[in-house]
Each structure stands twice: as structure tokens, then as C-alpha cells.
Design an enzyme around this catalytic site. Structure first.
Site, PDB file in Angstrom:
ATOM      1  CG  ASP A 277      -2.168   0.855   0.967  1.00  0.00           C
ATOM      2  OD1 ASP A 277      -3.215   0.608   1.571  1.00  0.00           O
ATOM      3  OD2 ASP A 277      -2.063   1.798   0.136  1.00  0.00           O
TER       4      ASP A 277
HETATM    5  C1  GLC Z   1      -4.305   4.361   0.046  1.00  0.00           C
HETATM    6  C2  GLC Z   1      -5.204   3.191   0.363  1.00  0.00           C
HETATM    7  C3  GLC Z   1      -5.286   2.169  -0.723  1.00  0.00           C
HETATM    8  C4  GLC Z   1      -5.126   2.861  -2.063  1.00  0.00           C
HETATM    9  C5  GLC Z   1      -3.707   3.378  -2.133  1.00  0.00           C
HETATM   10  C6  GLC Z   1      -3.423   4.112  -3.451  1.00  0.00           C
HETATM   11  O1  GLC Z   1      -3.620   4.762   1.197  1.00  0.00           O
HETATM   12  O2  GLC Z   1      -4.994   2.503   1.581  1.00  0.00           O
HETATM   13  O3  GLC Z   1      -6.544   1.501  -0.586  1.00  0.00           O
HETATM   14  O4  GLC Z   1      -5.375   1.949  -3.121  1.00  0.00           O
HETATM   15  O5  GLC Z   1      -3.394   4.220  -1.035  1.00  0.00           O
HETATM   16  O6  GLC Z   1      -4.136   5.305  -3.484  1.00  0.00           O
END
Ligand code: GLC
Length: 745
Positions: A277
Site C-alpha cells: 500500500d
Molecule cells: C491508500 C489506500 C489504498 C489505495 C492506495 C493508493 O492509502 O490505503 O486503498 O489503493 O493508497 O491510493
């Protein structure tokens, strides 16, 4: 096309024909390309950065193979230029993949996933994903970070809005359907995009419903509750997975070898891409799991995390880690294999560029908007309807007062995670009511509260005057979209601002009060329900929430939604969910706090499992939802009262629509294993079917139940059914129906 690529594309076919390679063409292509790559080029594929247009730094990273995928680049011409640089100017010509959070729509916004789950209609979820893919791929996005398949049982957690609710089976069904919608039958089709099952895993178990918080999940609960939707995502062919931010029992997912190597890769044989993430590799430092970025890169790589989203850990440290032997180059090779496989499966080597279309040809098409409206209609849950207040009739109702902060809130009605939504395309409830019924009904609109947290009562008197003049008053209440979603957690989950007081004030006017709730989570609305004659819940219903609500309120269609998550009476009851254990003292002899006599002795109360101030039941249970029709369920009929292991029985139920309108009903099959070597939930959803039944008609709904359906994890490694007594229900929700006993022999 780069000369290397042209050769490499032709090479495997030539090789396979000569040596009868045992590898598939794709795998052969991967091996051939991998054999050409330097360590730095391999590590470059494992690096994901956020878009920065055609900044020289970005172009240089692409040209020198320092980046393999880019998120949040939305200009199709920029995407094509970056792709051209990758394919024609980099040494090996490996194309990029562009990713984006297209969570419940790109331009045409569908209801939030929690609302879509309330439709219990996977076909609608699939259709919504197809529309999202068609719109997003038109600007070059070929990878979405969706579906979120975290089982969520804590309404304080802002991300429950993105989830499909509390039940592993319903979450699995909705997640798999969404993956199929994004990916279609052929991922090389440029109108499809790679799905991403997230957040792996147990993010929904976050302590106190506070985002990014720690989780403590015993292995068997991980297996029974949090992992099944991810296994369903593997089986649905999700091209990618994403790590969760949280730790599980002290080990952050981005460095969790048991989760990612043992379960995901070894047990499940998953060969798709696992992406971290945003910054989650680096966040293992503040977690206290890694001393520095070097250690974080090492632990993430050795835990099968193929792509580093925005930590720069791999590009800064992986080369040295490989050269020092802390990370075997085979680990890097496996990661790059997964990435190249995704790019080949997306058809990007043969078709790297995006055809530039005019937005209006793709966005907000009539069919997409109609699909979004249908999804919003089927996501709505009728929670209360005293004296058949609903549906309204233009014959009976000549004047309505419309009030509340969500009646005309185009940006809020679409809900969280809608980066690319355009509020001007939202059709709000007040506009839809005026458009559709304004000729037949006089509509007085008094917002009264200008946003959900508004505490001003200065316009209450106007609202009350309008209500007194009207045949019915409709309040559109709920939450601004910013009050749910990532890092948007609430310790109290009541209606914000002065909305409750407004509903109470309206209830005193003697005019029937219809409360419509548009929110990102279950809310503690016991008083508001008492003060309303009818309550219709839509969560955040998307671009077409307005037309959907208008048609539901005036009975063009009956509500058919069922709650995908329990509604607590009080936040202090959380966690509260239907598939709970019975305990040794199941609630009975409940004495509520206001019923306790002053001076009552300690022994005067029932010693069973409940709260003095809330009892033991929720405000509304999982699976609950009323209809304008009325359904009568026969007792379940079983083809046999016993199942022999490895065999099945058929369970049927006659559902009769004894109401006066056609409607859809979600028929639910629940099972209880009455005695187990580990105690089992009082009920578990095993199957469901959404059926349309005409007024006066009867439908026989049939389910096939196998002994496998009765299996559960009774140790870390075995999931087996246990012989003994079971009960089942075929019912309208998790709290109703007649049980039928049967035995597993
Ligand atoms: C965010 C979220 C995730 C998302 C990623 C990209 O913090 O936790 O669900 O896909 O970053 O934006």
C-alpha cells in the site's frame, strides 16, 4: 516498437516450435525477457511512483527503466508519451501500467461498495465494474486498486464504506463479481483493467475502529472470517493483491512471510502481483518492525511484495541487499516474473497505447447512468414503513416539504473514494423529485441545515412551517462524504450536527416524516427511527442517487436492499454482528437500565450476556430490509434430514408475495452447527438468491447444501465438517425464519 521487443515477441514462438518448450508462450516470454534484464532493470520494474506529468525526472526514470508502474497519471496524452518513452527509448522496451483508485466508478459513480453489498446483486456489482473499466481505460488506466474485500464489522472505521460488510460469504460473492467486471473474459481487451484484491489482510479487524491500528486475529479467525474473500479473489482471477497497512498479531502485512509466502503464494499458489500500500513498506519503521528503510526493503522483498508503492525502498536498497546476499536474486526474479506476467496478460507489449477518445463518448453514457441508477435503487434498504407511509402517491400527496443537508449535496451523495467524480453530473434528490414529480406535486425545499455537521437551528422554524403545510415531509439526512473513507473514523456514529433535533422537531408537526439516510456507515439512529414514520437507507448512492430515491419514494419500484452490516443501537455495542457465538449464558431475562428498581439488590437481574442500557440485540440485524410488498416464507423443506459426508441435500422454500405490488426479495440460507469441537456461530450465511416475485405469486427457491458447506477451520491446517446436529433457516434476514433440523452423518 523496440527491436528487442519485436525479437523477443517472436523468439518464444520460434523456440517453442524448435525445442517443444514445456513453458507456455507467456512464461517463455517472461523467461526470455528476464534473462536480458540487469538487476537494476529488474528492481526498476518493482518500483511504483505517483504521476508527475511529463516532468523530466519522470521521463528519465521511465527511459532508464527505474519505474515499472505509475499511479494517478490521468492525462491520456501524458500516459501515451510516457508509454512511448518506455517502449521505444528504454533498453528493453517494457511497457508501463497506469493505476488508479477506481473504487466504485470513474466518472459515472455507482453506490459505495457497502451500498452495493446492500443490493445483494453481484450482477449489478459486475456491471458497475464494467462501466468503471470502460471509462477509466479510456484515459489509459489499466489497473484499479479495487475491490476492497476486507470483512468489516466496526462502523466506527471509516473504510467500512469501501467494504462489502460483515459477512465473509457476501463479501466473497460481491468481490468476485467486481473482479470479473473489471477484468472481463480477456484482459488484453483495452477496455478492461487489472483488479486488485485489497487490503491483504484483516484490515477490517483494526482495533477500536481506528484506521491503520493494530489487529489481534487468532489464526482460526483469520482463516474463518478475513481470508475467505481473498481466496475467492484468487479463484476469481484477480490479477493483483495489495498489502494492508496493519500488523496482524505484531507482524505488518508488508513484511509478513506467513501471510504472503506461506498462505498467498504456497498454499493458494497465487502468481499475481502483490503491491504494497502507499508507503506501507517504509511504515514498517514507525510500526517498530524495521530499524530503517534498508531493513524494510529486505523484509518486504522476502515477504513476496513485488511492487513498492511510494516508499522508494527497493530502488534505494534492493540492489545492495541482493549483492550482500540478504535478498536472493531469485526473490527479485520471482517478483519481476509476476509483474511481466501482468503486463503480458494486459496485452501491453502488443498494444501499449491508449486510443484517445472524446470524454463525452465514453463518460456518463445513457446506459452507464441507467446502470448506476439501477444499482442505487437496489442498494436502498427500507428500514421502517409504519402505516404504509411509503410509497407516496401523487394522488394522495399534493404537497411535500423537502429538508435536510443531503437533499442537494452532489459531491457528498457519491461518497468516499471518488477522486474523478464531477459533482455537476450528480443528480440530487431535490432535483430528481422536481424533475419527475414537480408537475403533480408542490415541492417546498428548505435545506434547514447546509451540511451534515451544521448545528445551526436558525431555519428550524421555516422547516416546521413547511412541514405543517405539507402532506408529508422528507428529510435527507446522513453524513458528508468526507466523514467516511480512509482515516475518517468516528468514535460516535450518530447523525452529525443538529439533524436528530430537526427530525424530532418535524415529528412534532403531526405531518408524516420520511427520513432518508445517505451515509458511509451504519449509524446509531434509534431515536430518529422512532421519530420517523418511514426510514429509507441508501448509504451514499452515487451519481444517480437522486433519481433512484425519487422513484423509490413514489413507488415506481419497491426497495429490495438488505443490510450487509448490522446496525447497532449504541456504539458501545460494537463489535456486534449476526454470526456471533451463543456464549454459556445467552441473553435472557433482560432488564434494561431504566427498569431497574431503585435499591435493587445485585441478585435482582438476569445474569446473562447483554448490556443493561442496550439489551443484546442490534437496532437492525444483518440481512434486514423491508419491501412495499410482503413476503410469506414456508418452512424449509429438505430432501433428506441427513447429509452423508461428500453428498448434498436440496433445501427448498416457497416464498409468496402476499403484497399488492411486484418486488424483489433476497432469500437467505443460514446454517448453525449446534455442537462443535470449537463452538460455532449461532448462524452463518451459506447462500442467497435475489428473486423477483409478482404480487400474489409464489416462487419456490431451492438451494443445494453439501457437507463442504458445513466445514470449518478447526485447526491451523484443517477445514472439515464435523458430524452431528445442524439447523438451517431460509429467511428474509438473519433474525427471522423457521428453523429445520438435520444431521451430518
Ligand atoms: C491508500 C489506500 C489504498 C489505495 C492506495 C493508493 O492509502 O490505503 O486503498 O489503493 O493508497 O491510493
Amino acid at each position: 516498437m523496440n527491436k528487442y521487443i519485436a525479437t523477443i515477441c517472436a523468439l518464444p514462438i520460434f523456440l517453442a516450435s524448435c525445442v517443444g518448450s514445456s513453458l507456455s508462450t507467456t512464461e517463455q516470454r517472461i523467461e526470455d525477457l528476464l534473462s536480458e534484464m540487469t538487476l537494476d532493470e529488474k528492481i526498476g520494474q518493482m518500483n511504483q511512483v505517483t504521476g508527475m506529468g511529463l516532468h523530466e525526472d519522470m521521463k528519465s526514470m521511465v527511459r532508464t527503466g527505474k519505474v515499472g508502474t505509475i499511479l494517478n497519471e490521468l492525462d491520456v496524452n501524458t500516459v501515451n508519451e510516457l508509454q512511448r518513452i518506455a517502449v521505444e527509448e528504454s533498453r528493453l522496451g517494457i511497457p508501463l501500467v497506469i493505476a488508479r483508485d477506481v473504487i466504485h466508478g470513474f466518472k459515472t459513480i455507482f453506490p459505495i461498495p457497502l451500498a452495493q453489498a446492500a443490493s445483494w446483486n453481484p450482477e449489478l456489482a459486475k456491471l458497475g465494474a464494467e462501466v468503471a473499466a470502460k471509462e477509466a481505460t479510456s484515459v489509459g488506466i489499466r489497473w484499479t486498486f479495487s475491490p476492497m474485500v476486507d470483512v468489516s464489522r466496526d462502523p466506527r472505521w471509516g473504510r467500512i464504506a469501501e467494504s462489502y460488510g460483515e459477512d465473509p460469504y457476501l463479501v466473497s460473492v460481491m468481490g468476485a463479481a467486481t473482479i470479473k467486471g473489471y477484468q472481463g473474459d480477456d484482459l488484453t481487451n483495452p477496455a478492461t483493467m487489472a483488479a486488485c484484491a485489497k487490503h491483504f489482510a484483516a484490515y477490517g479487524a483494526t482495533e477500536s475502529g481506528k484506521d491503520y491500528n493494530t489487529t489481534w486475529v487468532p489464526e482460526l479467525q483469520l482463516r474463518e472470517t478475513y481470508l475467505p474473500p481473498f481466496l475467492a479473489a484468487v479463484e476469481a482471477g484477480s490479477a493483483t493483491f495489495m498489502c494492508s497497512f496493519n500488523d496482524i498479531n505484531g507482524v505488518p502485512s508488508s513484511g509478513n512471510q506467513y501471510l504472503n509466502n506461506t498462505i498467498l503464494r504456497d498454499e493458494w499458489g497465487y502468481d499475481g502481483v502483490l503491491v504494497s500500500d502507499w508507503g506501507s513498506i517504509e511504515q514498517m519503521i514507525p510500526h517498530g518492525f524495521c530499524a530503517d528503510l534498508n531493513e524494510a526493503a529486505c523484509k518486504a522483498a522476502n515477504a513476496s511484495v513485488d511492487i513498492d508503492m511510494m516508499s522508494y525502498a527497493y530502488v534505494l536498497h534492493l540492489s545492495e541487499l541482493v549483492n550482500s546476499g540478504k535478498v536472493d536474486e531469485k526473490v527479485v526474479d520471482d517478483a519481476v516474473r509476476n509483474i511481466l506476467r501482468m503486463k503480458i496478460n494486459l496485452g501491453l507489449f502488443e498494444n501499449p497505447y491508449t486510443e484517445v477518445t472524446e470524454g463525452e463518448d465514453v463518460f456518463y453514457t445513457e446506459s452507464s447512468m441507467e446502470a448506476a441508477k439501477q444499482a442505487a435503487i437496489e442498494s436502498a434498504v427500507l428500514l421502517k414503513n409504519d402505516n404504509k407511509t411509503l410509497p407516496l402517491s401523487t394522488k394522495r400527496v399534493k404537497r411535500i416539504a423537502v429538508v435536510g443537508p443531503l437533499a442537494d449535496a452532489p459531491a457528498d451523495q457519491v461518497g468516499t473514494w471518488c477522486f474523478d467524480a464531477e459533482a455537476e453530473h450528480s443528480i440530487t434528490p431535490i432535483n430528481a423529485l422536481r424533475d419527475k414529480y414537480g408537475k403533480d406535486v408542490k415541492i417546498d425545499y428548505i435545506p434547514t441545515l447546509t451540511y451534515s455537521r451544521d448545528n445551526s437551528k436558525k431555519d428550524f422554524s421555516k422547516a416546521i412551517v413547511a412541514a405543517k403545510r405539507a402532506d408529508v415531509v422528507i428529510i435527507f439526512a446522513g453524513e458528508e462524504s468526507v466523514l467516511s473513507g480512509e482515516a475518517r473514523c468516528r468514535a460516535e456514529i450518530s447523525l452529525p450536527g443538529a439533524q436528530s433535533e430537526l427530525i424530532e422537531a418535524l415529528s412534532k408537526t403531526k405531518t408524516p416524516v420520511v427520513t432518508v439516510i445517505m451515509a458511509g456507515r451504519p449509524l446509531t439512529i434509534e431515536e430518529e427511527v422512532k421519530n420517523s414514520d418511514a426510514v429509507l437507507l441508501q448509504f451514499h448512492g452515487g451519481t444517480m442517487a437522486g433519481p433512484a430515491l425519487a422513484e423509490l419514494l413514489f413507488g415506481e419500484v419497491s426497495p429490495s436492499g438488505k443490510l450487509p452490516v448490522t446496525f447497532p443501537k449504541m456504539v458501545g455495542q460494537v463489535p456486534i454482528y449476526y454470526a456471533h457465538k451463543n456464549t454459556g449464558r445467552p441473553a435472557s431475562n433482560i432488564t434494561l437500565i431504566d427498569d431497574i428498581a431503585v435499591g435493587a439488590p445485585q441478585t435482582s437481574l438476569g445474569f446473562t450476556s447483554y448490556h443493561l442500557d442496550a439489551g443484546d440485540s442490534p437496532l437492525f440485524p444483518f440481512g434486514y430490509g423491508l419491501s412495499y410488498a410482503e413476503f410469506d416464507y414456508s418452512a424449509p423443506k429438505l430432501s433428506s434430514n441427513s447429509i452423508v459426508e461428500g453428498e448434498t441435500i436440496t433445501v427448498t422454500c416457497d416464498v409468496r408475495n402476499i403484497g399488492n405490488c411486484d418486488a424483489k426479495e433476497v432469500v437467505q440460507l443460514y446454517v448453525c452447527d449446534e455442537v462443535g469441537s470449537l463452538i460455532r456461530p449461532v448462524k452463518e450465511l451459506k447462500q442467497f438468491e435475489k428473486v423477483e416475485i409478482k404480487a400474489g405469486e409464489t416462487k419456490t427457491v431451492s438451494f443445494t447444501l453439501s457437507s463442504d458447506d458445513l466445514a470449518y477451520w478447526n485447526s491451523n491446517t484443517t477445514k472439515l465438517p464435523e458430524k452431528g446436529a445442524f439447523k438451517l433457516w431460509i429467511a428474509s434476514d438473519s433474525n427471522s425464519g423457521v428453523s429445520q433440523s438435520f444431521e451430518l452423518k
